[in-house]
Motif scaffolding. Structure first.
Motif, mmCIF file in Angstrom:
data_model
loop_
_atom_site.group_PDB
_atom_site.id
_atom_site.type_symbol
_atom_site.label_atom_id
_atom_site.label_comp_id
_atom_site.label_asym_id
_atom_site.label_seq_id
_atom_site.Cartn_x
_atom_site.Cartn_y
_atom_site.Cartn_z
ATOM 1 N N ASP A 297 24.370 7.889 82.777
ATOM 2 C CA ASP A 297 24.817 7.168 81.602
ATOM 3 C C ASP A 297 26.162 7.193 81.093
ATOM 4 O OD1 ASP A 297 24.463 9.782 80.734
ATOM 5 O OD2 ASP A 297 23.104 9.221 79.127
ATOM 6 N N THR B 288 12.328 10.326 80.179
ATOM 7 C CA THR B 288 13.837 10.041 80.582
ATOM 8 C C THR B 288 14.353 11.136 81.234
ATOM 9 O OG1 THR B 288 13.806 8.689 78.333
ATOM 10 C CG2 THR B 288 16.179 9.444 79.444
ATOM 11 N N ASN C 282 17.963 13.224 82.731
ATOM 12 C CA ASN C 282 19.299 13.530 82.714
ATOM 13 C C ASN C 282 19.775 14.889 83.327
ATOM 14 O OD1 ASN C 282 22.012 12.793 82.415
ATOM 15 N ND2 ASN C 282 21.257 11.154 80.942
ATOM 16 N N GLU D 32 18.615 8.220 83.956
ATOM 17 C CA GLU D 32 19.875 7.962 83.240
ATOM 18 C C GLU D 32 20.946 9.063 83.708
ATOM 19 O OE1 GLU D 32 19.140 7.177 78.795
ATOM 20 O OE2 GLU D 32 17.217 6.079 79.528
ATOM 21 N N SER E 244 18.951 2.678 76.917
ATOM 22 C CA SER E 244 17.830 3.834 76.997
ATOM 23 C C SER E 244 16.560 3.103 76.522
ATOM 24 C CB SER E 244 17.901 5.039 76.332
ATOM 25 O OG SER E 244 19.168 5.941 76.658
ATOM 26 N N HIS F 165 25.267 1.058 78.734
ATOM 27 C CA HIS F 165 24.043 1.697 78.911
ATOM 28 C C HIS F 165 22.738 1.416 77.586
ATOM 29 C CE1 HIS F 165 21.239 4.698 80.558
ATOM 30 N NE2 HIS F 165 21.104 5.146 79.111
ATOM 31 N N SER G 121 12.617 6.829 83.133
ATOM 32 C CA SER G 121 14.175 6.317 83.068
ATOM 33 C C SER G 121 14.973 7.127 83.469
ATOM 34 C CB SER G 121 14.341 5.952 81.733
ATOM 35 O OG SER G 121 15.481 5.520 81.368
ATOM 36 N N ASN H 178 22.237 8.652 73.431
ATOM 37 C CA ASN H 178 21.353 7.630 74.051
ATOM 38 C C ASN H 178 20.298 7.139 72.708
ATOM 39 O OD1 ASN H 178 20.930 10.175 76.142
ATOM 40 N ND2 ASN H 178 21.510 8.051 76.860
#
Lengths: 386, 363
Positions: free
Chosen positions: A201, A225, A227, A198, A212, A210, A196, A78
């Motif tokens: 991603d 963020t 994930n 992701e 970020s 993608h 965010s 990212n």
């Protein structure tokens, strides 16, 4: 719980999942649980951890070694620089990450701007926090693009945060680099936090890319963020995800994490270290399979004459079923009851998406083909009975 | 970010004292750390084998939100056989550790009531769970001489004053003190007279040597009671974060829905490991208690020699200490290695995890 709530959002999806379990021959094209088993080297690492690390202490933010592996991953994938000691919190999957991000950024009376349609749990989490979801519509003819101009127009004095899910669930759109920059600029101008999501991603198709927001200038300090390993490493049962963000806010996220669940299983965390630091070929293999399956599903939908927004990323397609004249909840129910195919109704994701079905491509190709055939039969039955 | 928004958020969170209460470690960080909720325990190789077998068989995916069916049944059996309750599998939610059980019960059952009565001295996780989304909290006065258990009179007064939901720990998570049978009967009567409800944390009850009285095991047990359990403590799974809630089905539904929102399900490997632990627990628990009993005796002698007063408590896994005359320095030294009672609401107290090394460390 009122009857109304039982038949909406997350509860509606779980009602369908429960019914699907009752059919031996069900083909699941609803739930986002990859059909692949967790790669063998990850399972082996977990077994090693049981022998050597079963009683290791994990602070609420997670094992230091896992946080380092996460920091390395978000840099590599990212292009976000984070300090593993203060800017990473390990969570019980992406779902907990999502819940904690919402609790960290909004409270009663606050507003969060959410491009629609969106994953059901965001609405649930915002409800829990007492905050208001302000919807910004997207359209299939624009492949469900989150238009920055509409986002800008939705900002009020009470707006605290902007939720960006790219690739999006359920409509599989990907925010372009240009739109992402514009959305971040709005957040900077109007002093908003960005959440965010992701989680998909690694699964972006064709020429889409993608982006970020935390990797863009001015983005990191206002972006949380999330994930997880669930989708990318087929590790849904391990319940392992993370949040990254600026240290001062992550300190608050850590307290929230301690308050809600305390920590994540150390065995899962050692498995996570193996996933992130070990061979990545299994992820590439799964990504290649999803590319093939996506094509297969889109071809079948084309053959049925169904419209959809092009899935630019993720593991599903959001298809238009307006031609049936029925609410998607009814269509999903009939597909399940009559043909034993589980797809998710769009109405579960948004009150304005009663004309859509979300179908995952998380089944082997032969099952997908059969599922699509059964779906065709169900649709023919629906049309014949109109 | 120079933002007013972020500054607002940080101030908002920092002002939340309950949320920022430090949480003790769930297990010892190292052999000289006595602040944890549970000592390090060995892991039976049969548990490793069983969890490995499940993973290799593909049990690496989402499972049911409230937990895998056989584990829910095993947890119901565990509670029923240990405490005389009558729970079925459908009453059980498997949680990602006992803190998630605290959070779900306090937040979701708490939604059904105007206020919640909470002991003035309780596990810090209670304050943290309350801090996430504020509720009207009624502080229940505690009896220092009874190991910081809320007084029966205090409970009665709170309920009579309109507080219809109580959060009670028995044994106390600070002292290990548990209510006697007559006290449990008195609480039951108060609750039933006012149609009140109870969240009853009996997670430390497996550590009590001898009889334990559970509010769930009376002829007139309140119909609205949720029980918190640590699963099978002492089986080496404390770092795997597995706990449980047992509750009436009408309460299970909203908590299950919230668990789905928060985490979907509890880690699959932890659940299969716990399922195996349920089979092995009875083999080893008596020996574990005997060993802990000896370690506790040695610790009590060392405490007396250091002019430290032992707070009344019946659980064998922890001990709470206060300073007698002349013992202030000794207590102060323990602050770095034990759990600070201030985080529980008792600033003059230190809690120590009982382990093979605790007594010698104190000496």
């Amino acid at each position: 719980m009122s009857k109304k709530r039982e038949d909406q959002g997350t509860n509606l999806l779980y009602k369908l999942i429960g019914e699907a379990r009752g059919y031996d021959d069900v083909i699941v094209m609803g739930r986002g649980d990859p059909d692949f088993d967790t790669p063998a080297h990850i399972v082996a690492a977990a077994k090693e951890a049981m022998i050597h690390h079963h009683a290791d202490y994990s602070p609420p933010a997670g094992l230091p070694a896992l946080r380092e592996a996460i920091a390395e991953r978000v840099k590599r994938v990212n292009n976000i620089d984070v300090d593993p000691a203060s800017e990473v919190v390990v969570t019980n999957g992406g779902q907990e990450a999502l819940f904690l991000m919402v609790l960290a950024t909004v409270g009663a009376g606050d507003e969060m701007i959410v491009p629609e349609p969106n994953y059901t749990t965001y609405a649930d989490s915002l409800d829990f926090a007492g905050a208001t979801k302000v919807e910004v519509q997207t359209w299939p003819q624009e492949d469900f693009r989150a238009d920055p101009a509409l986002v800008r127009a939705a900002v009020t004095e009470r707006t605290r945060a902007l939720l960006l899910v790219s690739p999006n669930n359920p409509c599989a759109s990907v925010i372009s680099p240009g739109d992402m920059r514009e959305l971040l600029d709005i957040a900077i101008e109007r002093d908003l936090m960005i959440l965010s999501d992701e989680i998909y991603d690694l699964f972006v198709y064709d020429d889409f890319a993608h982006t970020s927001p935390a990797a863009l200038p001015g983005g990191k300090e206002r972006t949380l963020t999330l994930n997880a390993l669930s989708k990318s490493y087929s590790m849904t049962g391990w319940r392992l995800g993370w949040i990254t963000g600026p240290a001062d806010l992550m300190a608050r996220v850590t307290e929230l994490k301690a308050a809600t669940t305390g920590g994540a299983s150390v065995i899962s965390q050692y498995a996570g270290i193996a996933a992130l630091t070990g061979p990545q070929e299994p992820v590439e293999m799964m990504a290649a399979a999803y590319r093939r399956r996506r094509r297969l599903v889109l071809d079948a939908l084309d053959e049925m004459g169904m419209k959809y927004g092009l899935p630019q990323g993720g593991q599903f397609v959001f298809a238009d079923i307006a031609f049936t004249g029925l609410d998607s909840a009814e269509v999903a129910q009939r597909m399940l009851t009559e043909q034993h195919v589980l797809a998710y109704p769009g109405s579960a994701f948004s009150k304005d998406r009663k004309d859509y079905l979300r179908m995952t491509f998380l089944q082997p190709e032969d099952k997908l083909i059969e599922g699509l055939e059964r779906m065709k039969v169900a649709m023919q039955g629906i049309m014949a009975g109109r | 970010m120079s933002s007013a928004s972020k500054a607002y958020l940080l101030n908002w969170h920092k002002a939340n004292r309950a949320l920022n209460t430090p949480l003790p470690a769930q297990t010892m960080r190292h052999s000289a750390d006595f602040s944890a909720d549970e000592a390090i325990s060995p892991l039976d190789e049969r548990i490793i084998a069983s969890a490995s077998e499940a993973m290799e068989a593909g049990q690496t995916h989402y499972v049911d939100v409230p937990g895998i069916a056989p584990l829910r049944a095993a947890l119901a059996d565990f509670l029923n056989s240990a405490c005389g309750s009558a729970f079925g599998a459908s009453n059980i939610i498997v949680t990602a550790g006992v803190q998630e059980a605290r959070f779900l019960t306090i937040q979701k059952i708490g939604e059904l009531f105007d206020s919640i009565g909470v002991p003035a001295v309780a596990h810090p996780g209670v304050q943290k769970a309350l801090g996430v989304r504020k509720r009207h909290v009624v502080s229940l006065p505690v009896d220092d001489a009874r190991g910081y258990l809320p007084t029966i009179d205090g409970i009665a007064a709170a309920v009579a004053d309109g507080c219809r939901l109580l959060y009670l720990e028995s044994p106390s998570r600070l002292s290990g003190a548990a209510y006697a049978a007559d006290e449990v009967a008195a609480i039951c009567q108060i609750v039933n007279e006012h149609d009140a409800a109870v969240i009853w944390d009996q997670g430390l009850s497996p550590w009590v040597a001898g009889d334990y009285s559970s509010l769930t095991a009376l002829e007139s047990t309140p119909t609205r009671i949720a029980v918190l359990s640590d699963g099978w403590p002492g089986m080496g799974l404390s770092s795997w974060f597995l706990g449980a809630i047992a509750a009436p089905e009408e309460w299970v539904a909203p908590m299950q829905s919230q668990k789905q929102i928060m985490a979907i399900c509890t880690a699959t490997a932890s659940q299969y490991a716990a399922l195996e632990a349920s089979q092995l627990y009875s083999e080893s628990q008596a020996g574990r208690l005997a060993q802990l009993g000896q370690q506790r005796e040695a610790l009590l002698q060392a405490a007396a020699a250091a002019d430290l007063e032992v707070v009344a408590g019946g659980a064998l896994n922890i001990v709470a200490l206060r300073a007698s005359a002349g013992g202030e320095a000794a207590l102060e030294k323990l602050r770095g290695v034990g759990a600070d009672g201030a985080d529980f609401g008792a600033p003059d107290t230190i809690r120590l995890t009982i382990s093979a090394a605790t007594a010698s460390a104190l000496a």
